[in-house]
Design a protein around this motif. Structure first.
Motif, short mmCIF file in Angstrom:
data_model
loop_
_atom_site.label_atom_id
_atom_site.label_comp_id
_atom_site.label_asym_id
_atom_site.label_seq_id
_atom_site.Cartn_x
_atom_site.Cartn_y
_atom_site.Cartn_z
N VAL A 95 0.72 -0.99 -0.06
CA VAL A 95 -0.14 0.21 0.00
C VAL A 95 0.71 1.16 0.18
O VAL A 95 0.62 2.21 -0.55
N LEU B 9 1.39 2.74 -3.26
CA LEU B 9 0.22 3.22 -3.84
C LEU B 9 0.37 4.67 -3.26
O LEU B 9 -0.26 5.70 -3.89
N LEU C 14 -9.00 5.57 -5.83
CA LEU C 14 -8.73 4.51 -4.81
C LEU C 14 -8.45 5.62 -3.40
O LEU C 14 -7.86 6.48 -3.32
N VAL D 244 -6.68 4.90 -0.17
CA VAL D 244 -5.62 3.86 0.29
C VAL D 244 -5.56 4.14 1.68
O VAL D 244 -5.05 5.20 2.11
N LYS E 25 -3.22 2.83 5.58
CA LYS E 25 -2.41 1.89 6.12
C LYS E 25 -2.05 2.67 7.71
O LYS E 25 -2.41 3.63 7.68
N VAL F 90 -8.59 0.48 -0.58
CA VAL F 90 -7.70 -0.39 -0.29
C VAL F 90 -6.99 -0.40 1.01
O VAL F 90 -6.49 0.66 1.34
#
Ligand SMILES: [Zn+2]
Lengths: 374, 67
Positions: free
Chosen positions: A209, A212, A237, A239, A241, A363
């Protein structure tokens, strides 16, 4: 005359041998029958005792490692030994589950309270504010606490079995011992990777990730959790984390709830990338695809994600990278790191297959982000 | 400082490496891991085009003991 006597002698010798034989096996049978379990218990006690010693050495080393790190890297102002010892025995009391409605919220509350406490206390102990050092200290103390707990529980059953002479308690413990030692060994090895700030196998989701997110504008979406918006073949997207390179796991559950809730995003898919425990015989770094919320832990995050996805009727897709427990919590192996490219390919394919241009996709890279920024 | 951990069978040591990747020309270099390295960190200059490389991976690899 001579031949007769020797013949008599021959007969009687072989008779004696036969009797001795019978007596020996008879005795053996009686001993086995009467003292068999006691003998087994004796062997079990010996073996568990040896294992227990090993566990003690391990937990002492983990404790020492944590203290050394606090002093040498964290520059703890006072001797933290006493504080660390209090830490190891700190208990988290889980909420009552006889009325399960709303239980996850309560667990979340207790766990969050504990996590906040750990960070504040570690922060106060250290004479510096580097978030990486603080997060590593948190993790080291967590490992030391786990090993302390394991040692205590094994010791409890060992002493209980010995005291009550309970054959079944002892034998069960003896059978579990190799697996307990293996797990404890994995935990102890994890301290080495944590101290160095190296990414662990569990960080493969965040690694994928982070690629991205690189160069995109990031914002904090939940506690210790970062999000960026990017594009792939006409899809938007979202994204996310945990905030690296600190040893955080973040709150992906809260983050996803926010994205589909407060932010009003209507994703056509939520893709989660995580490490998964492999079965013995499976290859490290193998990729598995599936549906459902790919996230471990106590279950709070999983519940939040499943609830958010169900409410918004968004399909959940999972991409998993197989690894063993020790590989997941120690420095990332080459086989796992090199799966990153293949995971990206799978991710792209999943997005292309399951969504169309103009769609929105979430994501999430799940796992500990130690040594993996964004 | 080279970081190493015991491998799966105790005999093989695992050495930890940092992989730097140049965002411009894609040149990859492998060097020993140093404390403070992390994925996405800006690292040394690219040997080919002297752009700033980024750490793309950090991983451990087994090496057989020479003895
Ligand atoms: Zn270059």
């Amino acid at each position: 005359m001579l031949t007769i006597s020797s013949a008599v002698l021959q007969v009687s010798t072989s008779d004696i041998t036969t009797y001795l034989y019978i007596a020996f096996f008879g005795l053996l049978f009686i001993v086995q029958f009467a003292f068999g379990t006691r003998l087994q218990s004796y062997f079990a006690i010996n073996e568990i005792g040896r294992g227990l010693n090993k566990l003690k050495v391990m937990k002492d080393k983990a404790r020492k490692d944590a203290i050394d790190y606090l002093v040498n890297v964290g520059k703890a102002s006072n001797d933290p030994t006493q504080r660390v010892d209090q830490f190891l025995d700190y208990v988290t009391i889980m909420p009552v589950d006889i009325d399960p409605s709303g239980l996850v919220g309560k667990i979340d509350h207790v766990v969050t309270t504990n996590n906040d406490r750990v960070r504040t206390e570690v922060g106060a102990l250290l004479n510096q504010t580097n978030p990486v050092t603080i997060s590593i200290s948190e993790n080291l103390l967590e490992v030391a606490t786990s090993l302390n707990q394991i040692h205590k529980i094994v010791r409890h059953f060992y002493l209980l079995g010995k005291k009550t002479n309970s054959y079944f308690t002892l034998v069960q413990l003896q059978m579990l011992m190799p697996m307990i030692i293996q797990e404890a060994d994995a935990l102890l090895n994890a301290t080495d990777s944590f101290k160095m700030g190296e990414p662990v196998g569990d960080g493969i989701g965040p690694v994928v990730v982070s690629r991205l997110m690189a160069g995109k504008e990031k914002r904090v979406i939940a506690k210790d959790t970062m999000m960026a918006v990017t594009e792939y073949k006409g899809r938007k997207l979202y994204v996310l984390k945990a905030d690296g390179p600190m040893a955080y796991v973040g709150q992906p559950g809260v983050a996803i709830q926010k994205i589909v809730g407060d932010m009003g995003v209507k994703p056509s898919a939520i893709v989660m990338i995580d490490a998964a425990l492999k079965l013995e015989g499976e290859k490290t770094g193998e990729i598995a695809e599936g549906v459902g919320a790919a996230i471990g832990g106590i279950g709070v995050e999983k519940f939040q994600i499943e609830e958010a996805a169900t409410k918004a009727k968004v399909p959940l897709y999972a991409i998993l990278v197989k690894q063993s427990l020790i590989e997941a919590i120690t420095v990332m192996r080459k086989e796992i790191a090199e799966a990153a490219d293949r995971v990206t390919e799978v991710l792209n394919r999943v997005i292309e297959e399951k969504t169309k241009e103009g769609d929105e996709v979430v994501v999430a890279g799940i796992g500990n982000t130690l040594g993996v920024a964004q | 400082m080279m970081s190493s951990v015991p491998g799966p069978d105790k005999k093989t040591k695992l050495l930890v490496y940092t992989i730097e990747e140049c965002p411009v020309c894609g040149q990859k270099t492998k060097r020993a891991f140093a404390v403070g390295d992390y994925v996405t960190k800006d690292s040394s200059k690219c040997p080919k085009c002297s752009n700033v490389t980024r750490v793309s991976l950090v991983y451990a690899e087994g090496v057989k003991p020479s003895s």
